[in-house]
Design a protein around this motif. Sequence first.
Motif, PDB file in Angstrom:
ATOM      1  N   THR A 157       0.772  -1.173  -0.102  1.00  0.00           N
ATOM      2  CA  THR A 157      -0.059   0.040  -0.200  1.00  0.00           C
ATOM      3  C   THR A 157       0.870   1.168   0.059  1.00  0.00           C
ATOM      4  OG1 THR A 157      -0.380  -0.005   2.457  1.00  0.00           O
ATOM      5  CG2 THR A 157      -1.837  -1.170   1.143  1.00  0.00           C
ATOM      6  N   ARG A 158       2.046   1.243   0.308  1.00  0.00           N
ATOM      7  CA  ARG A 158       2.994   2.438   0.286  1.00  0.00           C
ATOM      8  C   ARG A 158       4.315   2.310  -0.317  1.00  0.00           C
ATOM      9  NH1 ARG A 158       2.022   4.702   6.544  1.00  0.00           N
ATOM     10  NH2 ARG A 158       2.333   6.763   5.321  1.00  0.00           N
ATOM     11  N   PRO A 159       4.308   2.092  -1.698  1.00  0.00           N
ATOM     12  CA  PRO A 159       5.613   1.842  -2.299  1.00  0.00           C
ATOM     13  C   PRO A 159       6.362   3.011  -2.417  1.00  0.00           C
ATOM     14  CG  PRO A 159       3.759   2.064  -3.842  1.00  0.00           C
ATOM     15  CD  PRO A 159       3.377   1.879  -2.339  1.00  0.00           C
ATOM     16  N   VAL A 160       5.839   4.385  -1.996  1.00  0.00           N
ATOM     17  CA  VAL A 160       6.447   5.674  -2.079  1.00  0.00           C
ATOM     18  C   VAL A 160       6.407   6.299  -0.831  1.00  0.00           C
ATOM     19  CG1 VAL A 160       6.675   7.879  -3.133  1.00  0.00           C
ATOM     20  CG2 VAL A 160       6.254   5.894  -4.574  1.00  0.00           C
ATOM     21  N   LEU A 161       7.440   6.816  -0.153  1.00  0.00           N
ATOM     22  CA  LEU A 161       7.493   7.216   1.164  1.00  0.00           C
ATOM     23  C   LEU A 161       8.283   8.550   1.072  1.00  0.00           C
ATOM     24  CD1 LEU A 161       8.456   4.357   3.393  1.00  0.00           C
ATOM     25  CD2 LEU A 161       6.215   5.223   2.899  1.00  0.00           C
ATOM     26  N   THR A 162       7.333   9.655   1.770  1.00  0.00           N
ATOM     27  CA  THR A 162       7.850  11.088   2.004  1.00  0.00           C
ATOM     28  C   THR A 162       8.545  10.918   3.248  1.00  0.00           C
ATOM     29  OG1 THR A 162       5.887  11.885   3.203  1.00  0.00           O
ATOM     30  CG2 THR A 162       6.130  12.056   0.677  1.00  0.00           C
ATOM     31  N   GLU A 163       9.180  12.044   3.582  1.00  0.00           N
ATOM     32  CA  GLU A 163       9.811  12.284   4.840  1.00  0.00           C
ATOM     33  C   GLU A 163       8.639  12.076   6.048  1.00  0.00           C
ATOM     34  OE1 GLU A 163      12.447  15.417   5.661  1.00  0.00           O
ATOM     35  OE2 GLU A 163      13.943  14.641   4.592  1.00  0.00           O
ATOM     36  N   ALA A 164       7.551  12.682   5.710  1.00  0.00           N
ATOM     37  CA  ALA A 164       6.501  12.551   6.839  1.00  0.00           C
ATOM     38  C   ALA A 164       6.014  11.232   7.016  1.00  0.00           C
ATOM     39  CB  ALA A 164       5.363  13.288   6.419  1.00  0.00           C
ATOM     40  N   ASP A 165       5.879  10.335   5.930  1.00  0.00           N
ATOM     41  CA  ASP A 165       5.568   9.116   5.872  1.00  0.00           C
ATOM     42  C   ASP A 165       6.511   8.029   6.656  1.00  0.00           C
ATOM     43  OD1 ASP A 165       3.341   9.574   4.216  1.00  0.00           O
ATOM     44  OD2 ASP A 165       4.391   9.283   2.375  1.00  0.00           O
ATOM     45  N   TRP A 166       7.800   8.340   6.318  1.00  0.00           N
ATOM     46  CA  TRP A 166       8.796   7.812   6.867  1.00  0.00           C
ATOM     47  C   TRP A 166       8.760   7.769   8.718  1.00  0.00           C
ATOM     48  CZ3 TRP A 166      12.094   4.221   4.883  1.00  0.00           C
ATOM     49  CH2 TRP A 166      13.225   3.913   5.574  1.00  0.00           C
ATOM     50  N   PHE A 167       8.380   9.187   9.008  1.00  0.00           N
ATOM     51  CA  PHE A 167       8.348   9.239  10.434  1.00  0.00           C
ATOM     52  C   PHE A 167       7.216   8.273  10.905  1.00  0.00           C
ATOM     53  CE2 PHE A 167       6.308  11.537  13.943  1.00  0.00           C
ATOM     54  CZ  PHE A 167       7.222  11.449  14.673  1.00  0.00           C
ATOM     55  N   ASP A 168       6.046   8.489  10.088  1.00  0.00           N
ATOM     56  CA  ASP A 168       4.805   7.587  10.386  1.00  0.00           C
ATOM     57  C   ASP A 168       5.156   5.923  10.777  1.00  0.00           C
ATOM     58  OD1 ASP A 168       3.362   9.677  10.604  1.00  0.00           O
ATOM     59  OD2 ASP A 168       2.395   9.594   8.487  1.00  0.00           O
ATOM     60  N   ILE A 169       5.868   5.494   9.891  1.00  0.00           N
ATOM     61  CA  ILE A 169       5.996   4.164   9.783  1.00  0.00           C
ATOM     62  C   ILE A 169       7.111   3.849  11.024  1.00  0.00           C
ATOM     63  CG2 ILE A 169       5.472   3.661   7.589  1.00  0.00           C
ATOM     64  CD1 ILE A 169       8.300   3.381   6.847  1.00  0.00           C
ATOM     65  N   SER A 170       8.104   4.761  11.148  1.00  0.00           N
ATOM     66  CA  SER A 170       9.054   4.679  12.306  1.00  0.00           C
ATOM     67  C   SER A 170       8.577   4.573  13.698  1.00  0.00           C
ATOM     68  CB  SER A 170      10.213   5.636  11.894  1.00  0.00           C
ATOM     69  OG  SER A 170       9.688   6.920  12.582  1.00  0.00           O
ATOM     70  N   THR A 171       7.330   5.057  13.639  1.00  0.00           N
ATOM     71  CA  THR A 171       6.683   4.815  15.262  1.00  0.00           C
ATOM     72  C   THR A 171       5.621   3.960  15.086  1.00  0.00           C
ATOM     73  OG1 THR A 171       4.883   6.591  14.321  1.00  0.00           O
ATOM     74  CG2 THR A 171       6.886   7.418  15.640  1.00  0.00           C
ATOM     75  N   ASP A 172       5.620   3.091  14.319  1.00  0.00           N
ATOM     76  CA  ASP A 172       4.691   1.840  14.429  1.00  0.00           C
ATOM     77  C   ASP A 172       5.083   0.875  14.876  1.00  0.00           C
ATOM     78  OD1 ASP A 172       3.026  -0.373  13.636  1.00  0.00           O
ATOM     79  OD2 ASP A 172       2.524   0.556  11.607  1.00  0.00           O
ATOM     80  N   LEU A 173       4.844   0.555  16.024  1.00  0.00           N
ATOM     81  CA  LEU A 173       5.294  -0.645  16.836  1.00  0.00           C
ATOM     82  C   LEU A 173       5.406  -2.135  16.169  1.00  0.00           C
ATOM     83  CD1 LEU A 173       4.013   0.586  20.472  1.00  0.00           C
ATOM     84  CD2 LEU A 173       6.174   0.831  19.315  1.00  0.00           C
ATOM     85  N   TYR A 174       4.352  -2.120  15.348  1.00  0.00           N
ATOM     86  CA  TYR A 174       4.004  -3.479  14.675  1.00  0.00           C
ATOM     87  C   TYR A 174       5.305  -3.666  13.695  1.00  0.00           C
ATOM     88  CZ  TYR A 174      -0.415  -5.070  16.369  1.00  0.00           C
ATOM     89  OH  TYR A 174      -1.559  -5.165  17.118  1.00  0.00           O
ATOM     90  N   LEU A 175       5.745  -2.410  13.360  1.00  0.00           N
ATOM     91  CA  LEU A 175       6.978  -2.723  12.257  1.00  0.00           C
ATOM     92  C   LEU A 175       8.417  -2.579  12.843  1.00  0.00           C
ATOM     93  CD1 LEU A 175       5.582  -0.149   9.357  1.00  0.00           C
ATOM     94  CD2 LEU A 175       5.666  -2.745   9.460  1.00  0.00           C
ATOM     95  N   ASP A 176       8.415  -2.756  14.416  1.00  0.00           N
ATOM     96  CA  ASP A 176       9.831  -2.474  15.100  1.00  0.00           C
ATOM     97  C   ASP A 176      10.458  -3.707  14.364  1.00  0.00           C
ATOM     98  OD1 ASP A 176       9.625  -0.094  16.120  1.00  0.00           O
ATOM     99  OD2 ASP A 176       9.204  -0.904  18.148  1.00  0.00           O
ATOM    100  N   PRO A 177      10.215  -5.018  14.539  1.00  0.00           N
ATOM    101  CA  PRO A 177      11.139  -6.266  14.069  1.00  0.00           C
ATOM    102  C   PRO A 177      11.602  -6.122  12.892  1.00  0.00           C
ATOM    103  CG  PRO A 177       8.822  -6.802  15.224  1.00  0.00           C
ATOM    104  CD  PRO A 177       8.739  -5.464  14.932  1.00  0.00           C
ATOM    105  N   VAL A 178      10.968  -5.526  12.034  1.00  0.00           N
ATOM    106  CA  VAL A 178      11.721  -5.314  10.496  1.00  0.00           C
ATOM    107  C   VAL A 178      12.200  -4.009  10.173  1.00  0.00           C
ATOM    108  CG1 VAL A 178      10.296  -7.220   9.576  1.00  0.00           C
ATOM    109  CG2 VAL A 178       9.101  -4.899   9.616  1.00  0.00           C
TER     110      VAL A 178
END
Length: 395
Positions: A157-178
């Motif tokens: 769903t997110r093949p392209v990431l802006t800096e704001a998008d990057w911040f969003d996913i960096s705070t997603d706890l589910y994505l911590d392991p990866v």
Amino acid sequence: MSDLAAGPDWLANRDVVLLRDVATAVVRLDGATRLDSFTLPYPAEAQRALDALVLRCLRDGARPPSGVPELIRWCRTRPLGSWPLDRLPDGLFGTDDRLINAESGEPTQLCQELAVKEHGDSTGRQYDRMVIREAMRACRDASSPESYTSFRRLLVTRPVLTEADWFDISTDLYLDPVGFLIEEVYAPVPVSYRRHGSYLSCGRCLTLLTPLAGGGWWCERDQCRHRGAAPHGRLLHAADVGGLRQLRRPLRQFVTGPGQAETALEIELRSLGLAVEMWPGFDAYDLRITFADGHVWAVDVKDWAHPGLLGRAATPVRPEPSYDEACWVVPSFRVEMRRDYLDVFARERGAHARALALLTDSQLLTAAQRRVRGDRSAKACITPADSTDDGADSA
């Protein structure tokens, strides 16, 4: 020419091997620099492929390409069936199949599938599998299947990431392991995607569009181009979005594209009142569909340009989590583009995958609708009537 169906080992055909060498060279050149601006010295793969093609042409009295630039022009302007390779099996390629897209100058999906690294597998498929295996390992170590599902949805769903998008996913706890893997698979976007200081995404597949020299925009997804001009999505001004990142191409091709077909099926199947689990058992297969009576389907979605290569890659759907019926699914547009797609796939399956059916997404939905209405005939099944049990447990 020989018939594709006549020889079981057409991948060993010397003209097929030669074309795969050329495809590999094209992918290497594209990875090193843009295909319209490469400079000496050429990568070794490109020189070897050129030398082999020149020798082949000279032996047969055909005019060879004069150098790597002309070889690249062949790849862009000449359908594969028009190359002076008279030992190519009949029906192997479509009438307009090329290694480089004539509009954009980008390697085609077919080229990516033909390119090889080792063990006969495509370079893109090797990278895609390596990333997915590493994500599975990390999520298993964290005992978090939810993290793996979140990672797969991110790639879809997110093949392209802006800096704001990057911040969003960096705070997603589910994505911590990866998190370490996300750093690797999203790469800075080349300036070749920019026009007048801005980038533009496709409104259908969400990937970045490529600006064309004569104006307009080009989408790398075969399905989007089949449906017509790509609708404009997000206009991303470089000055506003900061460092823009996109998934590396093998993941866009082998994960994002099929994944969008998977999630589209998920929405359609849920609208029928069915329970759908995505990528169950750490991606044992793509969709686990449960009907009201407990009957379970397992589905793997594939999106390959060449049905013969897909047939050669066919393997039975993994038996766990358990299911009653299983199949592979391909987007309908592939069959619209090549009418013999399903037949070629069926012919090229190995003996170990003879019970594996390939359906279009439309055929799968029609079968699901029939079963929901109470139909129990063969038209409401996704497994061939004469297939044998490949290890799936009955639900």
